[in-house]
Motif scaffolding. Sequence first.
Motif, PDB file in Angstrom:
ATOM      1  N   LEU B  89       0.846  -1.194   0.000  1.00 11.97           N
ATOM      2  CA  LEU B  89       0.000   0.000   0.000  1.00 11.97           C
ATOM      3  C   LEU B  89       0.879   1.241   0.000  1.00 11.97           C
ATOM      4  CD1 LEU B  89      -2.368  -1.221   2.853  1.00 11.97           C
ATOM      5  CD2 LEU B  89      -2.869  -1.255   0.398  1.00 11.97           C
ATOM      6  N   ASP B  90       0.310   2.343  -0.440  1.00 13.09           N
ATOM      7  CA  ASP B  90       1.060   3.602  -0.409  1.00 13.09           C
ATOM      8  C   ASP B  90       1.199   4.089   1.030  1.00 13.09           C
ATOM      9  OD1 ASP B  90       1.326   3.659  -3.129  1.00 13.09           O
ATOM     10  OD2 ASP B  90      -0.544   4.778  -3.436  1.00 13.09           O
ATOM     11  N   LYS B  91       2.425   4.482   1.373  1.00 10.94           N
ATOM     12  CA  LYS B  91       2.650   5.035   2.706  1.00 10.94           C
ATOM     13  C   LYS B  91       2.209   6.492   2.724  1.00 10.94           C
ATOM     14  CE  LYS B  91       6.561   2.222   4.174  1.00 10.94           C
ATOM     15  NZ  LYS B  91       7.989   2.180   4.493  1.00 10.94           N
ATOM     16  N   SER B  92       1.628   6.915   3.834  1.00 10.43           N
ATOM     17  CA  SER B  92       1.363   8.347   3.985  1.00 10.43           C
ATOM     18  C   SER B  92       2.164   8.836   5.193  1.00 10.43           C
ATOM     19  CB  SER B  92      -0.135   8.613   4.163  1.00 10.43           C
ATOM     20  OG  SER B  92      -0.721   7.710   5.051  1.00 10.43           O
ATOM     21  N   GLY B  93       3.216   9.561   4.908  1.00  7.59           N
ATOM     22  CA  GLY B  93       4.096  10.051   5.965  1.00  7.59           C
ATOM     23  C   GLY B  93       5.122   9.019   6.378  1.00  7.59           C
ATOM     24  N   ASP B  94       5.982   9.444   7.297  1.00  9.52           N
ATOM     25  CA  ASP B  94       7.045   8.572   7.782  1.00  9.52           C
ATOM     26  C   ASP B  94       6.591   7.789   9.008  1.00  9.52           C
ATOM     27  OD1 ASP B  94       8.794   9.524   5.857  1.00  9.52           O
ATOM     28  OD2 ASP B  94       9.387  11.222   7.130  1.00  9.52           O
ATOM     29  N   ARG B  95       7.300   6.708   9.271  1.00  7.00           N
ATOM     30  CA  ARG B  95       7.095   5.987  10.527  1.00  7.00           C
ATOM     31  C   ARG B  95       7.486   6.927  11.661  1.00  7.00           C
ATOM     32  NH1 ARG B  95       9.824   1.995  13.915  1.00  7.00           N
ATOM     33  NH2 ARG B  95       8.417   0.278  14.406  1.00  7.00           N
ATOM     34  N   ARG B  96       6.658   7.009  12.676  1.00  7.02           N
ATOM     35  CA  ARG B  96       6.905   7.994  13.725  1.00  7.02           C
ATOM     36  C   ARG B  96       6.523   7.433  15.083  1.00  7.02           C
ATOM     37  NH1 ARG B  96       1.992   8.617  11.568  1.00  7.02           N
ATOM     38  NH2 ARG B  96       0.282   9.208  12.933  1.00  7.02           N
ATOM     39  N   GLU B  97       7.021   8.067  16.139  1.00  6.40           N
ATOM     40  CA  GLU B  97       6.613   7.650  17.477  1.00  6.40           C
ATOM     41  C   GLU B  97       5.242   8.233  17.797  1.00  6.40           C
ATOM     42  OE1 GLU B  97       9.097   9.706  16.824  1.00  6.40           O
ATOM     43  OE2 GLU B  97       9.063  11.432  18.176  1.00  6.40           O
ATOM     44  N   TRP B  98       4.525   7.599  18.693  1.00  3.94           N
ATOM     45  CA  TRP B  98       3.310   8.201  19.226  1.00  3.94           C
ATOM     46  C   TRP B  98       3.444   8.240  20.744  1.00  3.94           C
ATOM     47  CZ3 TRP B  98      -0.773   5.535  21.906  1.00  3.94           C
ATOM     48  CH2 TRP B  98      -0.632   4.147  21.974  1.00  3.94           C
ATOM     49  N   VAL B  99       2.729   9.180  21.331  1.00  2.94           N
ATOM     50  CA  VAL B  99       2.995   9.540  22.730  1.00  2.94           C
ATOM     51  C   VAL B  99       1.745   9.346  23.586  1.00  2.94           C
ATOM     52  CG1 VAL B  99       3.632  11.465  24.245  1.00  2.94           C
ATOM     53  CG2 VAL B  99       4.776  11.177  22.040  1.00  2.94           C
TER      54      VAL B  99
END
Lengths: 291, 146
Positions: B89-99
Amino acid sequence: GSNPDEVLSLPGLAVQPKFKHYSGYLKASGTKKLHYWFVESQFEPETDPVVLWMNGGPGCSSLDGLLSELGPFHLRDDGKTVYMNPYSWNNAANVIFLEAPAGVGFSYSDDKNYTTDDDQVSMDNYLALQDFFTKFPQFSKNPFFVTGESYGGVYVPTLSMRILEGNATINMQGFAVGNGLSSYALNDNSLMYFGYYHGLFGTDLWSQLQCYCCNASYCNFHDNAQPQCSLVVGEAMNIVYNIGLDIYNLYDDCAGGIPPHATVFKVAMSNLFRNYKIKYTPLIKKPPKLR
Amino acid sequence: VTPPCVNVTSSLIYLNNPDVRKALHIPTSVQDWDICSGVVGAQYVRKYQTLYNQYQTLVKHYRIMVYNGDIDMACNFLGDEWFVESLKLDKSGDRREWVSNKQIAGFVQDYTNVTLVTIKGAGHMVPQDKPAQALKMFTAFIKNTP
């Protein structure tokens, strides 16, 4: 009006909750009746989403999800006292906990035939869901989500397919799967990397795994035809599974300590490395009988 | 058939209490409650080795979240990450942390209609191991917020 399934007084709970909750049976195919426990949202049940939750197994009860995980009622160790879980998911949604398939928990079939498969289960869950919305038509327009964990990785998408392809009036919005079984091959293959990179396997074992199970570009631990590969995978699985680590939570204590000699946990093991007959060797050998 | 390393004693006591069964409208003819059914598990026929085809269809119609406690070995996070990646699938944005609670609670990668989430320090039963984080994640998913 009054609903005969409404739970009016839950034993062990000092103060009954302000939200309504219901326990009863939903009709599936044939003579099957699936037990459900439905907890309304604590805030706006009329408009909040309806969420179906299913634990896995296959063959394990979703009441564990209610009483130990995301439900509003949790139990003290005495097995008598109930307390409210402040992080219950019914802070945001109406949640149905469904015990499926028939034979699990309080679910049953009059004919006592408990042989089933993935397709039959998804159909029975779909029929039960339709019966739910017949019992609770006021929720049929709410956004609806299917959720579950573990073997719910199979239950959730297969039920979602039934909803997509069926003609029941369900306002289906999406689904969520937690630690789900999505692919046996990927689950098996990734576990070997997980074990090595969490320091469970030493260099010798890792070298053997790579030597016997990998070619230049790909490692197949899942269903490798090489007998040496299945032997070293068995050695790795013995470490993952049989020496007292908690397979469900690597850094937690194993409740009950190291499993006793020759204990076989059929449910847990049934999802991993099903292509091999792994012989588990206990860490602690049974002591010889003293005279 | 109780899963290893799991203590279900309190549930067994509670749900097999006749007063509780009565409150839950369970007929007396129904079997005792147990965490898992050996009868069902032993006779169960698995028909799908992978749910790839189902996801390929469903992702066109529904919002999907795949989440993993990252210290579970029964269904480990890496396998589900590989599975979601295999959908291409198309990625939307980068892999990121969540808080959550001013702490990194895990990592998230958004794809078209799929969100892949890890919950740091949770095992197989995420809502049990990390209840506050699980509720935050669940609420964001059903409300369709980041």
